[in-house]
Design a protein around this motif. Structure first.
Motif, PDB file in Angstrom:
ATOM      1  N   SER A 134      -1.707   5.485  -5.268  1.00 48.39           N
ATOM      2  CA  SER A 134      -1.928   4.331  -5.392  1.00 48.39           C
ATOM      3  C   SER A 134      -3.393   3.891  -4.645  1.00 48.39           C
ATOM      4  CB  SER A 134      -0.698   3.591  -4.305  1.00 48.39           C
ATOM      5  OG  SER A 134      -0.810   4.099  -3.151  1.00 48.39           O
ATOM      6  N   GLY A 135      -3.990   4.676  -3.574  1.00 46.76           N
ATOM      7  CA  GLY A 135      -4.930   4.265  -3.059  1.00 46.76           C
ATOM      8  C   GLY A 135      -6.132   4.555  -3.940  1.00 46.76           C
ATOM      9  N   ILE A 136      -6.057   5.473  -4.938  1.00 43.39           N
ATOM     10  CA  ILE A 136      -7.218   5.746  -5.801  1.00 43.39           C
ATOM     11  C   ILE A 136      -7.071   4.518  -6.929  1.00 43.39           C
ATOM     12  CG2 ILE A 136      -7.787   7.210  -7.773  1.00 43.39           C
ATOM     13  CD1 ILE A 136      -6.769   9.535  -6.217  1.00 43.39           C
ATOM     14  N   ARG A 137      -5.830   4.064  -7.373  1.00 46.25           N
ATOM     15  CA  ARG A 137      -5.653   3.110  -8.460  1.00 46.25           C
ATOM     16  C   ARG A 137      -6.210   1.782  -7.724  1.00 46.25           C
ATOM     17  NH1 ARG A 137      -0.746   3.519  -8.631  1.00 46.25           N
ATOM     18  NH2 ARG A 137      -0.147   1.920  -7.714  1.00 46.25           N
ATOM     19  N   HIS A 138      -5.810   1.368  -6.611  1.00 49.98           N
ATOM     20  CA  HIS A 138      -6.452   0.235  -5.874  1.00 49.98           C
ATOM     21  C   HIS A 138      -8.259   0.311  -5.706  1.00 49.98           C
ATOM     22  CE1 HIS A 138      -2.419  -0.465  -3.847  1.00 49.98           C
ATOM     23  NE2 HIS A 138      -2.382  -1.125  -4.925  1.00 49.98           N
ATOM     24  N   GLY A 139      -8.574   1.324  -5.593  1.00 49.30           N
ATOM     25  CA  GLY A 139      -9.818   1.564  -5.412  1.00 49.30           C
ATOM     26  C   GLY A 139     -10.661   1.282  -6.713  1.00 49.30           C
ATOM     27  N   ASN A 140     -10.029   2.067  -7.808  1.00 49.19           N
ATOM     28  CA  ASN A 140     -10.403   1.945  -8.939  1.00 49.19           C
ATOM     29  C   ASN A 140     -10.557   0.234  -9.485  1.00 49.19           C
ATOM     30  OD1 ASN A 140     -10.979   4.576  -9.510  1.00 49.19           O
ATOM     31  ND2 ASN A 140      -8.880   4.701 -10.497  1.00 49.19           N
ATOM     32  N   ALA A 141      -9.484  -0.114  -9.278  1.00 53.09           N
ATOM     33  CA  ALA A 141      -9.331  -1.771  -9.626  1.00 53.09           C
ATOM     34  C   ALA A 141     -10.692  -2.604  -9.175  1.00 53.09           C
ATOM     35  CB  ALA A 141      -8.067  -2.390  -9.257  1.00 53.09           C
ATOM     36  N   LEU A 142     -10.734  -2.242  -7.570  1.00 60.52           N
ATOM     37  CA  LEU A 142     -11.569  -3.116  -6.790  1.00 60.52           C
ATOM     38  C   LEU A 142     -13.054  -2.762  -7.524  1.00 60.52           C
ATOM     39  CD1 LEU A 142     -11.911  -3.289  -2.947  1.00 60.52           C
ATOM     40  CD2 LEU A 142     -13.933  -3.220  -4.484  1.00 60.52           C
ATOM     41  N   ALA A 143     -13.338  -1.247  -7.810  1.00 61.31           N
ATOM     42  CA  ALA A 143     -14.661  -1.211  -8.416  1.00 61.31           C
ATOM     43  C   ALA A 143     -14.700  -1.878  -9.785  1.00 61.31           C
ATOM     44  CB  ALA A 143     -14.737   0.252  -8.647  1.00 61.31           C
ATOM     45  N   ALA A 144     -13.795  -1.766 -10.620  1.00 57.11           N
ATOM     46  CA  ALA A 144     -13.616  -2.635 -11.744  1.00 57.11           C
ATOM     47  C   ALA A 144     -13.834  -4.059 -11.664  1.00 57.11           C
ATOM     48  CB  ALA A 144     -12.417  -2.398 -12.627  1.00 57.11           C
TER      49      ALA A 144
ATOM     50  N   PHE B 173     -15.906  -0.895   1.823  1.00 53.72           N
ATOM     51  CA  PHE B 173     -14.563  -1.389   1.851  1.00 53.72           C
ATOM     52  C   PHE B 173     -13.553   0.000   2.200  1.00 53.72           C
ATOM     53  CE2 PHE B 173     -16.601  -4.776  -0.051  1.00 53.72           C
ATOM     54  CZ  PHE B 173     -15.922  -5.869   0.277  1.00 53.72           C
ATOM     55  N   MET B 174     -12.973   0.168   3.318  1.00 50.62           N
ATOM     56  CA  MET B 174     -12.283   1.386   3.464  1.00 50.62           C
ATOM     57  C   MET B 174     -10.922   1.206   2.966  1.00 50.62           C
ATOM     58  SD  MET B 174     -14.597   2.744   5.253  1.00 50.62           S
ATOM     59  CE  MET B 174     -13.904   4.251   5.707  1.00 50.62           C
ATOM     60  N   MET B 175     -10.557   2.125   1.873  1.00 55.49           N
ATOM     61  CA  MET B 175      -9.366   1.789   1.048  1.00 55.49           C
ATOM     62  C   MET B 175      -8.215   2.476   1.907  1.00 55.49           C
ATOM     63  SD  MET B 175     -10.511   0.413  -1.309  1.00 55.49           S
ATOM     64  CE  MET B 175      -9.095   0.143  -2.268  1.00 55.49           C
ATOM     65  N   ARG B 176      -7.031   1.666   1.899  1.00 53.40           N
ATOM     66  CA  ARG B 176      -5.643   2.186   2.430  1.00 53.40           C
ATOM     67  C   ARG B 176      -5.377   3.265   1.639  1.00 53.40           C
ATOM     68  NH1 ARG B 176      -4.319  -1.434   6.157  1.00 53.40           N
ATOM     69  NH2 ARG B 176      -5.016  -3.880   5.943  1.00 53.40           N
ATOM     70  N   GLY B 177      -4.820   4.465   2.259  1.00 55.45           N
ATOM     71  CA  GLY B 177      -4.290   5.494   1.309  1.00 55.45           C
ATOM     72  C   GLY B 177      -5.142   6.046   0.270  1.00 55.45           C
ATOM     73  N   TRP B 178      -6.413   6.065   0.656  1.00 58.98           N
ATOM     74  CA  TRP B 178      -7.453   6.521  -0.170  1.00 58.98           C
ATOM     75  C   TRP B 178      -6.982   8.021  -0.751  1.00 58.98           C
ATOM     76  CZ3 TRP B 178      -9.887  11.262   0.793  1.00 58.98           C
ATOM     77  CH2 TRP B 178      -9.737  11.737   2.135  1.00 58.98           C
ATOM     78  N   ASN B 179      -6.449   8.781  -0.287  1.00 53.24           N
ATOM     79  CA  ASN B 179      -6.287  10.148  -1.160  1.00 53.24           C
ATOM     80  C   ASN B 179      -4.713  10.256  -1.541  1.00 53.24           C
ATOM     81  OD1 ASN B 179      -4.776   9.928   1.400  1.00 53.24           O
ATOM     82  ND2 ASN B 179      -5.142  11.988   2.112  1.00 53.24           N
ATOM     83  N   SER B 180      -4.205   8.917  -1.846  1.00 55.17           N
ATOM     84  CA  SER B 180      -2.844   8.805  -2.704  1.00 55.17           C
ATOM     85  C   SER B 180      -3.121   8.239  -3.928  1.00 55.17           C
ATOM     86  CB  SER B 180      -1.942   7.925  -2.030  1.00 55.17           C
ATOM     87  OG  SER B 180      -2.478   6.566  -1.715  1.00 55.17           O
TER      88      SER B 180
ATOM     89  N   VAL C 276     -13.961 -10.666  -2.495  1.00 59.18           N
ATOM     90  CA  VAL C 276     -12.958  -9.524  -2.469  1.00 59.18           C
ATOM     91  C   VAL C 276     -11.919  -9.682  -1.720  1.00 59.18           C
ATOM     92  CG1 VAL C 276     -13.115  -6.845  -2.160  1.00 59.18           C
ATOM     93  CG2 VAL C 276     -15.102  -8.207  -3.200  1.00 59.18           C
ATOM     94  N   ARG C 277     -11.924 -10.094  -0.582  1.00 56.50           N
ATOM     95  CA  ARG C 277     -10.836 -10.128   0.209  1.00 56.50           C
ATOM     96  C   ARG C 277      -9.632 -10.992  -0.465  1.00 56.50           C
ATOM     97  NH1 ARG C 277     -10.861  -8.648   5.486  1.00 56.50           N
ATOM     98  NH2 ARG C 277     -13.115  -8.389   6.362  1.00 56.50           N
ATOM     99  N   ALA C 278     -10.188 -12.126  -1.008  1.00 58.27           N
ATOM    100  CA  ALA C 278      -9.329 -13.022  -1.715  1.00 58.27           C
ATOM    101  C   ALA C 278      -8.490 -12.245  -2.674  1.00 58.27           C
ATOM    102  CB  ALA C 278      -9.835 -14.373  -2.136  1.00 58.27           C
ATOM    103  N   ALA C 279      -9.211 -11.320  -3.573  1.00 63.94           N
ATOM    104  CA  ALA C 279      -8.483 -10.585  -4.771  1.00 63.94           C
ATOM    105  C   ALA C 279      -7.895  -9.401  -4.366  1.00 63.94           C
ATOM    106  CB  ALA C 279      -9.729 -10.523  -5.698  1.00 63.94           C
ATOM    107  N   TYR C 280      -8.357  -8.744  -3.305  1.00 68.98           N
ATOM    108  CA  TYR C 280      -7.875  -7.431  -3.242  1.00 68.98           C
ATOM    109  C   TYR C 280      -7.672  -7.044  -1.680  1.00 68.98           C
ATOM    110  CZ  TYR C 280      -8.984  -6.473  -7.879  1.00 68.98           C
ATOM    111  OH  TYR C 280      -8.801  -6.510  -9.449  1.00 68.98           O
ATOM    112  N   GLY C 281      -7.698  -7.941  -0.815  1.00 67.13           N
ATOM    113  CA  GLY C 281      -7.428  -7.923   0.730  1.00 67.13           C
ATOM    114  C   GLY C 281      -6.543  -6.940   0.855  1.00 67.13           C
ATOM    115  N   PRO C 282      -5.012  -6.811   0.601  1.00 73.67           N
ATOM    116  CA  PRO C 282      -4.181  -5.945   1.075  1.00 73.67           C
ATOM    117  C   PRO C 282      -4.290  -4.710   0.951  1.00 73.67           C
ATOM    118  CG  PRO C 282      -3.281  -7.863  -0.001  1.00 73.67           C
ATOM    119  CD  PRO C 282      -4.629  -7.992  -0.380  1.00 73.67           C
ATOM    120  N   THR C 283      -5.286  -4.233  -0.087  1.00 73.52           N
ATOM    121  CA  THR C 283      -5.584  -2.874  -0.632  1.00 73.52           C
ATOM    122  C   THR C 283      -6.574  -2.050   0.454  1.00 73.52           C
ATOM    123  OG1 THR C 283      -7.222  -3.507  -2.249  1.00 73.52           O
ATOM    124  CG2 THR C 283      -5.019  -3.583  -2.988  1.00 73.52           C
ATOM    125  N   PHE C 284      -7.275  -2.622   1.064  1.00 72.76           N
ATOM    126  CA  PHE C 284      -8.349  -2.062   2.128  1.00 72.76           C
ATOM    127  C   PHE C 284      -7.978  -2.527   3.439  1.00 72.76           C
ATOM    128  CE2 PHE C 284     -10.390  -5.927   0.140  1.00 72.76           C
ATOM    129  CZ  PHE C 284     -10.956  -6.435   1.347  1.00 72.76           C
TER     130      PHE C 284
END
Length: 395
Positions: free
Chosen positions: A323-333, A314-321, A285-293
């Motif tokens: 972009s943060g929601i989009r990144h969390g959705n992508a990580l979950a997917a 995985f504590m998401m950066r800007g979780w209430n924005s 996950v770090r290799a694929a999505y490291g910058p987003t969390f």
């Protein structure tokens, strides 16, 4: 959520797509007092029905642990899905070394015979409806379903110790009346005795063992036999058998024997390290999505998963924005898409929970899950708006 002593039956390895649909409602407050973003998107997943075949083969076997059904005879082959401990499979008669070809869930694949026990039962392959009522109790946090298959709609979940009345059975499933809800549940997830829910994260297990100290894994039940390697203290492993003061277990160094004095069946505190499968998942996950969390929360007292080294936040950066929601959705997917190779058991994100056993997303806080968080109150952290919680499967 109670996990390893109530492992879920697993879904297939078919690709699962996430569809995000906006939903309305008032957002919760975060643990830090900040307003959260809108309530979670409704996430849908397509699944292949997990039904044991009715082929007229007279040879059957039962799994003695949660076991991968693989495309070929060896661990180098990808998994078609995970068969829960106690599942009945149909043997085709083909073998390759210690591997048997079997049919399960409408799929034909290969499984290690080390974790299969021959049986004459065909109960799981030829369901026979029956009627009659009796009292049972939920053996762990388990969901009900509209039909006796994990491909049907998931209903409310009930916690360990909740009383239910059985109404009828069909094969390995039971239709029950629970408080305010009726539905189907795997019969194995019901107990004949009442166990009061305490919220405790102490796990006593008959199926698993943990190393008390760094321990040699040996080829036989004696210190004179060869060591396969040393496993660290706190490693969780399925128990296969035991004799003369030794236990045969499946470890990160292979299947072997460990002296009983080095093992415990009680997990009461966080181990000193992550389980190997969890560490592998985090690295990917770090290799694929490291910058987003930001940080990754792992070992701590609290939920059983965090205590056992199988849970990660995985504590998401800007979780209430946005972009943060989009990144969390992508990580979950990503995690759902790679659930087989990463051994994902379940996910929680934005008050939704995904279970590998049925491949579905459903309500979390309002779906009957997370009862252990009631004392803390429901906010952006306990409802998992600010982080993606991931549990790996030790099998």
């Amino acid at each position: 959520m109670s996990i390893r002593s109530q492992l879920f039956a697993q879904g297939t390895a078919a690709s699962v797509a996430l569809a995000l649909v906006a939903a309305g409602g008032a957002p919760p407050a975060s643990a830090a007092g900040h307003p959260a973003a809108s309530p979670p998107a409704a996430i849908a997943a397509s699944v292949v029905p997990l039904v044991v075949p009715t082929a007229s083969v007279t040879r059957y076997a039962k799994t003695t642990a949660n076991l991968n059904l693989r495309r070929g005879a060896g661990t180098r082959y990808s998994s078609l899905g995970v068969m829960k401990k106690g599942a009945v499979v149909v043997r085709t008669g083909k073998t390759s070394g210690a591997w048997w070809q079997v049919r399960y869930g409408g799929k034909t694949g290969w499984a290690s015979s080390t974790y299969l026990r021959a049986t004459g039962t065909t109960a799981a392959a030829t369901p026979r409806p029956s009627t009659g009522s009796s009292t049972r109790w939920f053996a762990g946090t388990q969901a009900l379903y509209t039909r006796p298959t994990f491909a049907s709609k998931r209903l409310q979940a009930f916690t360990k110790g909740m009383k239910a009345t059985t109404l009828r059975t069909s094969g390995s499933w039971t239709y029950v009346q629970a408080p305010g809800s009726r539905g189907w549940i795997p019969t194995r997830d019901l107990s004949k005795t009442a166990t009061r829910y305490t919220g405790s994260t102490v796990l006593r297990s008959s199926s698993y063992r943990w190393t008390r100290y760094a321990s040699n894994v040996r080829t036989g039940g004696s210190t004179s036999t060869r060591s396969l390697g040393v496993v660290p203290a706190g490693e969780m492993m399925p128990r296969l058998s035991g004799r003369n003061g030794w236990t045969r277990v499946k470890t990160s160094k292979g299947v072997g024997w460990i002296k009983n004095t080095l093992l415990t069946n009680l997990a009461t505190q966080a181990p000193p390290h992550l389980q190997p499968v969890t560490a592998k998942m985090i690295k990917k996950v770090r290799a694929a999505y490291g910058p987003t969390f930001g940080s990754v929360g792992t070992l701590r007292n609290g939920s059983i998963g965090h205590r056992l080294g199988t849970g990660s936040d995985f504590m998401m950066r800007g979780w209430n924005s946005a972009s943060g929601i989009r990144h969390g959705n992508a990580l979950a997917a990503y995690l759902v898409r790679n659930r087989a190779s990463l051994d994902i058991d379940y996910l929680i994100w934005r008050d939704r929970i995904w279970l590998r056993q049925d491949g579905q997303w459903g309500p979390y806080s309002k779906g009957g899950w997370g009862r252990h968080l009631n004392a803390r109150g429901w906010n952006a952290t306990t409802m998992h708006y600010d982080h993606v919680h991931v549990e790996t499967l030790v099998d």
